[in-house]
Design an enzyme around this catalytic site. Structure first.
Site, PDB file in Angstrom:
ATOM      1  N   CYS B 110      39.096  46.696  38.321  1.00  0.00           N
ATOM      2  CA  CYS B 110      39.792  45.712  37.488  1.00  0.00           C
ATOM      3  C   CYS B 110      38.768  45.298  36.451  1.00  0.00           C
ATOM      4  CB  CYS B 110      40.268  44.524  38.314  1.00  0.00           C
ATOM      5  SG  CYS B 110      40.881  43.173  37.276  1.00  0.00           S
ATOM      6  N   CYS B 113      39.042  41.342  35.517  1.00  0.00           N
ATOM      7  CA  CYS B 113      38.625  40.332  36.499  1.00  0.00           C
ATOM      8  C   CYS B 113      38.223  41.034  37.780  1.00  0.00           C
ATOM      9  CB  CYS B 113      39.662  39.241  36.693  1.00  0.00           C
ATOM     10  SG  CYS B 113      41.370  39.760  36.900  1.00  0.00           S
ATOM     11  N   SER B 114      39.016  40.950  38.837  1.00  0.00           N
ATOM     12  CA  SER B 114      38.582  41.571  40.092  1.00  0.00           C
ATOM     13  C   SER B 114      39.775  41.836  40.998  1.00  0.00           C
ATOM     14  CB  SER B 114      37.583  40.665  40.809  1.00  0.00           C
ATOM     15  OG  SER B 114      38.133  39.382  40.965  1.00  0.00           O
ATOM     16  N   CYS B 115      40.917  42.195  40.414  1.00  0.00           N
ATOM     17  CA  CYS B 115      42.124  42.420  41.197  1.00  0.00           C
ATOM     18  C   CYS B 115      41.905  43.532  42.216  1.00  0.00           C
ATOM     19  CB  CYS B 115      43.283  42.768  40.263  1.00  0.00           C
ATOM     20  SG  CYS B 115      43.623  41.435  39.103  1.00  0.00           S
TER      21      CYS B 115
END
Lengths: 225, 205
Positions: B110, B113-115
């Site tokens: 991601c 962000c950090s999905c």
């Protein structure tokens, strides 16, 4: 390139450091920061897209120096203040906190398992008909910016802006973050997986057959001429 | 004491500079306002420290390896198939499984962000959330793979999935040779978290 979180393809970062599967957190306060964010989100004062936008709108200086969960805390404090859930004076500790009218919606311990298991699905019925089918060639929007709100939220990464790709699959219709982050409603529309050849994105791709797939809302795409 | 934020007046700058104290200050404030139940925080932490982790995903992979009907159903509609195993919830409401073959190696990131598919893999590892991984894997996936000790054959293409939306991707690594006849539990032991993100391969028996 509008904000620092949009870092895909950036040069200059160091090596990736693998770590063992049993390492979950790197400081005692990390799990607390995670839980605080999840629990506060469950109150429903702001949506997921507002919360992400708050993190991504941290000043460049803060975004770069903050560790991961510090970004979460910074975003949380900012969005809570922007939505009027807390005041600057309460944050600063200069006044006694006033009880919140939202407190009946507080996530209690007995409801945690149910709330986490339920999640927050974002697939929705939509009156926007899909304009593309798998195999269609499309061009991503030239600017990786929110089309309606200057400096607003978007999920179009700058490395794919203006690039030519191919529709891989339709994911159904989903809440549109560019609208939902700014009070414009959920405005659901078709969401696609779009595949780009690495050579379409980078001047020096590692391998001629490599590809990058990006999930893109229909508004980000036009049919290739 | 406010920390060093001379450049702007964001609300978060009103919190203490030490991050541990920052969490405590915010938790105390939200508790006093009636918005947070500290016991609920303990419960959330217990969930992600002890209950939800990559063994969930490993079960899905092992079953996909050993049961062709399950594999086909997983490829058609991963969300409902894994939900039937009890793996559904926050950060995993819409799931897609992608299969590694001799010709395609899938990796997930991601960049914005950090999905990450929490119900299947737990909370993401530090490196998945790092600037280095987010910035580099879309441009130079093979250099990143080498840092994990993985070198692909030259005729294998890399397909990197950037999770910019709420879709969450699970990589089904290739089943290793010599595992014929192994049961689901034994196969699960070969499935590392990294192999389900695409930065690793399944282990050898």
């Amino acid at each position: 390139m509008s904000r620092l979180h949009d870092m895909g393809g950036r040069f200059g970062d160091g090596a990736v450091e693998p770590e063992a599967e049993d390492i979950k957190f790197h400081a005692d306060w990390h799990p607390r920061a995670l839980a605080l964010t999840v629990a506060t989100g469950a109150v429903g004062a702001f949506n997921l897209d507002m919360s992400r936008h708050a993190r991504e709108s941290l000043s460049p200086k803060d975004y770069m120096r903050f560790s991961y969960y510090e970004k979460w805390l910074g975003g949380l404090a900012n969005v809570l203040t922007q939505t009027g859930v807390i005041t600057r004076e309460e944050l600063a500790g200069s006044v006694d906190p006033a009880p919140s009218p939202l407190s009946p919606r507080k996530l209690t311990a007995d409801r945690v398992a149910g709330v986490l298991a339920k999640g927050g699905p974002v697939e929705r019925p939509s009156n926007v008909a899909p304009a593309f089918v798998a195999g269609d060639t499309v061009i991503a929007r030239k600017f990786a910016e929110n089309a309606d709100v200057s400096g607003g939220h978007t999920r179009l990464p700058s490395y794919a802006a203006g690039a030519r790709g191919r529709i891989l699959r339709l994911h159904g219709s989903h809440v549109f973050p560019d609208s939902n982050a700014h009070g414009g409603g959920e405005a659901p529309e078709p969401l696609y997986a779009v595949v780009f050849a690495a050579a379409e994105l980078w001047a020096h791709p590692e391998h001629p057959n490599d590809e990058v797939v990006v999930d893109m809302w229909q508004s980000y795409l036009t049919a290739a001429p | 004491m406010p920390h060093d934020h001379a450049s702007h007046d964001d609300p978060h700058a009103l919190l203490p500079s030490d991050p541990a104290l920052r969490v405590k200050a915010l938790e105390t404030l939200l508790t006093k306002k009636g918005l947070i139940d500290p016991a609920a925080l303990d419960e959330i932490i217990d969930t992600y420290e002890n209950k939800i982790g990559p063994r969930n995903g490993a079960r899905v992979v092992a079953r996909a390896w050993s049961n062709p009907a399950f594999h086909d159903a997983l490829m058609k509609d991963a969300t409902s198939v894994v939900a039937d195993l009890g793996f559904y919830g926050r950060q995993g409401e819409h799931m897609v499984a992608v299969v590694n073959t001799d010709t395609v190696h899938n990796m997930v990131v991601c960049t914005l962000c950090s999905c990450y598919p929490w119900p299947l893999l737990g909370i993401p590892p530090g490196w998945y959330k790092s600037d280095a991984y987010r910035a580099r894997v879309v441009r130079e996936p093979r250099k990143v793979l080498a840092e994990f000790g993985v070198v692909l054959p030259d005729d294998t293409a890399v397909r990197v999935w950037d999770s910019t939306a709420e879709m969450r991707y699970l990589v089904i690594p290739q089943r290793p040779a010599g595992t014929e006849g192994m049961d689901e539990e034994a196969l699960m032991a070969l499935v590392s978290r990294d192999s389900m993100i695409g930065t690793g391969l399944a282990g050898r028996p």
